[in-house]
Structures are given as C-alpha cells and as structure tokens.
Design a protein around this motif. Structure first.
Motif, mmCIF file in Angstrom:
data_model
loop_
_atom_site.group_PDB
_atom_site.id
_atom_site.type_symbol
_atom_site.label_atom_id
_atom_site.label_comp_id
_atom_site.label_asym_id
_atom_site.label_seq_id
_atom_site.Cartn_x
_atom_site.Cartn_y
_atom_site.Cartn_z
ATOM 1 N N GLU A 183 -23.515 21.494 -18.896
ATOM 2 C CA GLU A 183 -24.087 22.023 -17.654
ATOM 3 C C GLU A 183 -23.255 23.157 -17.076
ATOM 4 O O GLU A 183 -23.758 23.950 -16.266
ATOM 5 C CB GLU A 183 -24.200 20.902 -16.618
ATOM 6 N N GLU A 184 -21.999 23.234 -17.471
ATOM 7 C CA GLU A 184 -21.141 24.285 -16.941
ATOM 8 C C GLU A 184 -21.535 25.655 -17.483
ATOM 9 O O GLU A 184 -21.353 26.671 -16.819
ATOM 10 C CB GLU A 184 -19.680 23.990 -17.302
ATOM 11 N N ARG A 185 -22.051 25.684 -18.713
ATOM 12 C CA ARG A 185 -22.387 26.975 -19.332
ATOM 13 C C ARG A 185 -23.882 27.237 -19.430
ATOM 14 O O ARG A 185 -24.298 28.401 -19.558
ATOM 15 C CB ARG A 185 -21.762 27.060 -20.728
ATOM 16 N N ALA A 196 -27.656 26.381 -17.664
ATOM 17 C CA ALA A 196 -28.351 25.839 -16.498
ATOM 18 C C ALA A 196 -29.841 25.719 -16.770
ATOM 19 O O ALA A 196 -30.379 26.335 -17.694
ATOM 20 C CB ALA A 196 -28.116 26.756 -15.296
ATOM 21 N N ARG A 250 -32.335 30.428 -10.011
ATOM 22 C CA ARG A 250 -30.949 30.764 -9.681
ATOM 23 C C ARG A 250 -30.225 31.472 -10.817
ATOM 24 O O ARG A 250 -29.226 32.156 -10.569
ATOM 25 C CB ARG A 250 -30.177 29.490 -9.314
ATOM 26 N N HIS A 251 -30.707 31.277 -12.043
ATOM 27 C CA HIS A 251 -29.915 31.732 -13.185
ATOM 28 C C HIS A 251 -30.644 32.649 -14.161
ATOM 29 O O HIS A 251 -30.092 32.980 -15.202
ATOM 30 C CB HIS A 251 -29.376 30.504 -13.944
ATOM 31 N N ASP A 311 -30.313 21.501 -11.550
ATOM 32 C CA ASP A 311 -28.991 21.203 -12.096
ATOM 33 C C ASP A 311 -28.167 20.427 -11.068
ATOM 34 O O ASP A 311 -28.526 20.358 -9.889
ATOM 35 C CB ASP A 311 -28.246 22.508 -12.436
ATOM 36 N N ARG A 346 -25.009 30.623 -17.973
ATOM 37 C CA ARG A 346 -24.394 30.903 -16.670
ATOM 38 C C ARG A 346 -23.401 32.065 -16.747
ATOM 39 O O ARG A 346 -23.070 32.684 -15.736
ATOM 40 C CB ARG A 346 -23.662 29.662 -16.163
ATOM 41 N N LYS A 395 -25.023 36.449 -20.085
ATOM 42 C CA LYS A 395 -25.310 35.751 -18.846
ATOM 43 C C LYS A 395 -26.766 35.991 -18.435
ATOM 44 O O LYS A 395 -27.239 37.122 -18.410
ATOM 45 C CB LYS A 395 -24.383 36.248 -17.747
#
Length: 409
Positions: free
Chosen positions: A57-59, A61, A66-67, A95, A300, A312
């Motif tokens: 989930e850190e990399r 989403a 939002r992303h 998320d 992300r 990204k």
C-alpha cells in the motif's frame, strides 16, 4: 520502431484472453499496455511481482481521485469506457484508514458462520435450476451459462442482499455492462447513471422495509466511532458486491464445466471419487481465472518493478489470467488443466488487504454447483466444438458468451 517499446493494445473484444496474456507476458513480467481511449497502463503478469504490488500500500494505491493525475486533471472524461472502475465509492477504491473502515463494516456480513448458514439455500437453488433443466426436451441445445452458471450466483447474491424480485434485473445489469470493454463512451455514461439509479432504488426499498439481509445490515451498520456508510459509499458497495458476486462466479462455473468436458479423464477422476471437487475448483481458479485483467492500482511514486520504471500516477492492471499460468511457478504444464497438480497456487481472489471478502462464499457455491450438475446430468456434453465458442466481449473478464450443451440425465 522497436516493438518492445510499443504498448500492447488490449483487444476490447477479448477475442482470445489467454493468447493476449501470453503476448503480454512474453514482453516481460511488467508490460506497457494501451486501454480504450489511448490510455496507457502497465500489466503485471508475474505471480511474485503481483503479490508485491497487491501487498504494498505504500507504493501502490487504489484511490484514483487522489493518485491518478490524468483523472484529477480532467484528461480522463466521464464518458471513458472504463469510468465505472474508478467512479465507484467503495472499499476497492480506497486506501488506508478509509479502506479499513469500509471493509470492517462490510465484513460483518461475511463471517464464516453466516456464509455456512446459507449452504442449504445454495443447495436448494442449485436443485431448483437443475429441475428446470431436466424438463428440457432430449437432445435440445441448452446455454448452460445463462441457465445455470449465471442464474445460480445471481440468485444467491440477490437473496443475500435482499434484492426484491422486481429490482434484480436492473441492479445486476450495471455490472454486466461495466465489464464489457467494447462499450461506447455514451453507453458507459448511460450505464453508470442506470446503475446508480437502480442501487438507490434498492437502498430506498430497504429503508422502507428492512429485512434480514446484508443491504439492511449495511444501512444499519455503525463503526466503533458511530460512523455509518454514506449514501455514496453504500451505493458503491452494492455495485461491488452484487457485480462481483454474480459475474466472477458465473465465469468460474462455466470455465470449470468446460474444462471438465474437454478433459474427460479428469471428469471421470472426480465423478468417481478419485479426487475431491475442491481440487477442481482451485485448478479452475488457477488456469481459468474468472478475471483476466483487473483495474486499477496507481503508483504513488516512481517505482522500479520487473526491470521497468512505473512512473508516479501510472495505472497498473493485475493480469490474473496470466498469473495463474506463470511458468516460473507451474513449469511447462502451466497452461494445462490438471486437477491432480499438487500446487494450484493462484491469486484469483487477490492478495493482501484487498483480498476478496467473498472468496469463501464463491468456493462454497462452486463446490455445491459443480457436483450437483454432473450428478444430475452424467452424460452432459458440449454441443459445439470448443474452438467454436464465442468470447464474452471483454478483456477484463475471462469467459465465453455462451456454453451450449446437451443434457443427458
């Protein structure tokens, strides 16, 4: 131009899902693909790398609003054919804390006890549908997908969510259209509108007359802090649960039946008791994943994966049809349906925090529906050659439009 620098344009008609998956996989475990409207994305076809994406989930989403810069900046129109996959407001498009909150509220309806309690109902539905099929004239060709593989999970999920008979066609239609990757922009917009309207109508009906069903439970559910699902979240959740609960299992059942009919030695093995039906279900999930390409996750930050750099904001698809046939996991027989295979590793229900809540229900439905079918019709056979079966018309799902068979009691 070097073909390896050109994205593979996904076939909107889904003419041959497995051939396309092989082409994508041949380019590398993470490959550039092109979606309708010229939208570029990545497809992950390696089981190992897919687990990394699904579990990180850190990399990566889920929340497009939002992303995904292209959506945020207005480059993705509301009439984009895949807009339904990012427009829904539910646990699959959130998320972190929002996802935890939504999943927590919904998971209360999918406890092991509740799922097991509906086993008699599933058995009853299966036998009623088989009774109807038993009335078909001898030798008549029957579309088993429409008459059994679709109707069984559709009835189960609608019963579970308390959908009134008069609303069932409308609430299910949106999910059917949403997975069709051939639709026009106009059809995409109209479908989202119709789908939302049908779900709002269902919610209104349940508010007027609550019952012992999951829609009523979701309306009444409160988190520990007293928060409830918003109307938008409630409607988005119903989109997800009713669509996934019918469409994916329909393809699992149809592909499992097709695989057994085209592998009579394996059919004999399971019907004679030489191996359990759960092995059939898991092998069908592996080699014929009901979902071929699942949208979407979003990077992300710039991320190195499988020898490429995912920028990204780039959208990422998980290529489940290819992942189940990953030769690094299953060797040279990865494409072969084999219920005796010791390791039937697959990710067809996902991985990580977004693992499918309905997995136990789907497995139970399949383990009931398949033996009941072959017990009632041991002489069941295809009415056409396998290569005459038409594709479903989507690169998202892995299915055939129909499954013509002849029944022999």
């Amino acid at each position: 131009m070097d073909e390896h620098k050109c994205p593979i344009v996904l076939d909107r008609a889904g003419t041959d899902v497995h051939a396309e998956s092989a082409r994508i996989r041949a380019r590398g475990p993470v490959t550039r693909v092109e979606l309708p409207g010229g939208v570029l994305a990545w497809s992950v076809t390696s089981l190992e790398l897919a687990k990394r994406v699904l579990g990180d989930e850190e990399r990566f989403a889920k929340d497009a609003h939002r992303h995904w810069p292209a959506l945020i900046n207005g480059e993705i129109p509301q009439a984009w054919p895949l807009i339904g996959w990012v427009a829904m407001d539910n646990m699959t498009t959130h998320d972190g804390a929002d996802h935890v909150r939504l999943r927590g509220l919904i998971s209360r309806g999918f406890t092991a006890r509740r799922i097991e309690s509906i086993r008699p109902s599933i058995e009853k539905i299966a036998h009623e549908l088989l009774d109807e099929l038993a009335c078909v004239d001898h030798g008549e060709v029957v579309d088993l997908k429409a008459r059994y593989a679709y109707r069984l999970p559709a009835r189960v999920i609608c019963d579970l969510f308390g959908v009134p008979d008069e609303l069932r066609a409308d609430v299910l239609r949106g999910g059917e259209v949403n997975i069709d990757t051939r639709i026009t922009p106009e059809e995409a917009v109209a479908n989202v509108e119709q789908w939302h309207e049908a779900m709002h109508e269902l919610v209104a009906a349940k508010r007027r007359k609550p019952g012992d069903d999951l829609t009523s439970a979701l309306i009444a559910a409160r988190d520990e802090d007293g928060s409830q699902l918003t109307d938008k979240e409630l409607v988005g959740t119903l989109h997800l649960m009713l669509g996934a609960g019918s469409e994916t299992l329909m393809n699992l059942l149809s592909k499992a039946v097709l695989s057994l009919l085209t592998h009579p030695d394996q059919l004999e093995l399971v019907t004679s008791g030489g191996i359990g039906w759960s092995e059939v279900v898991e092998e069908a999930l592996r080699v014929e994943s009901p979902v071929a390409q699942l949208p979407f996750r979003f990077a992300r930050a710039d991320t190195e994966l499988g020898g490429v750099t995912i920028a990204k904001g780039d959208p990422v698809l998980i290529g489940f049809a290819a992942i189940g046939r990953d030769r690094d996991v299953h060797g040279d027989t990865a494409d072969r349906f084999d219920i005796t295979r010791p390791a039937k590793t697959h990710l067809s229900f996902g991985h990580g925090v977004h693992f499918c809540l309905g997995a136990p229900l789907a497995r139970m439905e399949a383990s009931i529906a398949l033996p009941a079918l072959f017990d009632r019709f041991p002489g069941l056979r295809l009415a056409v050659a396998p290569d005459e079966l038409e594709p479903q018309g989507t690169f998202i799902m892995n299915g055939n439009r129909t499954l013509p068979v002849r029944l022999t009691a």
